[in-house]
Scaffold this active site. Structure first.
Site, mmCIF file in Angstrom:
data_model
loop_
_atom_site.group_PDB
_atom_site.id
_atom_site.type_symbol
_atom_site.label_atom_id
_atom_site.label_comp_id
_atom_site.label_asym_id
_atom_site.label_seq_id
_atom_site.Cartn_x
_atom_site.Cartn_y
_atom_site.Cartn_z
ATOM 1 N N SER A 126 0.832 -1.206 0.000
ATOM 2 C CA SER A 126 0.000 0.000 0.000
ATOM 3 C C SER A 126 0.861 1.248 0.000
ATOM 4 O O SER A 126 1.976 1.250 0.545
ATOM 5 C CB SER A 126 -0.902 0.006 1.237
ATOM 6 N N TYR A 151 -2.290 -0.125 10.005
ATOM 7 C CA TYR A 151 -2.473 -0.729 8.684
ATOM 8 C C TYR A 151 -1.176 -0.634 7.882
ATOM 9 O O TYR A 151 -0.715 -1.619 7.289
ATOM 10 C CB TYR A 151 -3.615 -0.026 7.950
#
Length: 346
Positions: A126, A151
């Site tokens: 990501s 995350y």
């Protein structure tokens, strides 16, 4: 060629499975079908994947025995890992979901690959790993040692774990840092989905950092094209000298290479819906970043592809899908008819 796609009922996994089936691959999809967002949307995606070369299995990557059995029962040529607990903000209230899925689940997948003769593991990372980096555009050679969300920390952990497995066991692996993916069949927890829903219903939208943010929005079709090209571009040992490693390991950004102001993003949605947004301007939220901006030179050099779908074109496609799926009307009388042919719904 047989491809395992994890997270096959998810946004990106669904689109990838559909593309691979069109390209003639045999696809084995797995997903745990959790209720992080509307499960009916996940089932609806799976309903679009009815194909003689598609097999779906409900399986959680955190199930160690189940994952190992999956690899014992099947021989995959490629493995594409798109299963993860997504979302930056949700990690603030449910951190254990990220450890179970993104760390434990990923290790179980690596162990399955270690015991199989796969050609290549491609996994989703990501843009969040760049944290609050101020150097732009973001390059895979930049230091990413200071994540600002759990995350992001789990995604950086995936990269480290994959590199170590590649180094130790010679498994070719490639990590893909996705930049703000949007499009038809998207995730309801994403800002663009929430904005379209709220504006269409005349409800206020929450605009963080008072709208002073930029995102490198990347259309789903561009993401899928990048994944498919990278899948067959198997890295060789010592392929990335910047890592000072001889592992068969590579990292790529997949982003539009064109950050857009959040307020402009909202304006486009307003134009497409023919409605003005009711904006609730809020301060920056923990774990968020001001700007994302992908350097995609390596992607261009190695696989000859660069995302190019404009935000206007991509959002038009999303709004059209949203109106079809939820059967709502669009009020804008000035919209481009080519974007919304046969779109007025009752």
């Amino acid at each position: 060629m047989r491809v395992l796609v994890t997270g096959a009922a998810g946004f990106i996994g669904f689109h990838l499975a559909k593309r691979l089936l069109c390209d003639g691959y045999q696809v084995h999809g797995i997903d745990n079908l959790n209720d992080y967002y509307d499960v009916n949307l996940k089932y609806a995606r799976l309903g679009q994947l009815k194909h003689p070369n598609f097999v779906f299995q409900r399986l959680d990557l955190a199930d160690r025995a189940g994952v190992l059995q999956l690899f014992q029962d099947n021989q995959f040529d490629y493995v594409i890992n798109l299963a993860a607990q997504a979302g930056v903000r949700y990690s603030l209230i449910n951190p254990h979901a990220y450890i179970d899925s993104n760390i434990t689940g990923f290790v179980n997948l690596l162990e399955g690959c270690r015991q199989s003769n796969i050609k290549h593991l491609v996994f989703a990372s990501s843009s969040s790993v760049y944290g609050a980096n101020t150097k732009i555009p973001f390059s895979t050679s930049d230091s990413v040692d200071h994540p600002v969300s759990l995350y992001a920390a789990t995604k950086k952990s995936n990269e480290l774990l994959a590199h170590s497995y590649s180094h130790l066991y010679g498994i070719p692996m490639t990590g893909l840092r996705f930049f703000t993916v949007y499009g038809a069949w998207g995730r309801p927890d994403m800002a663009y989905f929430k904005f379209v829903k709220a504006i269409a219903e005349g409800q206020p939208i929450e605009v963080y950092n008072f709208g002073k943010m930029q995102r490198d929005f990347t259309y789903i079709d561009d993401i899928i094209e990048g994944v498919v090209r990278v899948m067959t571009k198997v890295p060789k040992s010592n392929s990335d000298l910047t890592l000072n490693s001889n592992a068969a390991f590579k990292l790529y950004n997949i982003g539009n290479n064109n950050p857009v102001e959040l307020l402009r993003f909202i304006e486009i949605i307003e134009e497409l819906l023919g409605k003005s947004a009711i904006k609730s301007l809020l301060p920056m939220q923990a774990g968020d970043v001001v700007t994302t901006y992908a350097d995609v030179d390596d992607l261009m050099q190695d696989v000859g592809f660069k995302p190019s779908t404009s935000l206007e074109q991509g959002l038009s496609q999303f709004v059209q899908w949203y109106c079809d799926y939820y059967a709502i009307g669009v009020a804008n009388q000035n919209r481009d008819s080519s974007h919304f042919a046969n779109q007025v719904l009752t």
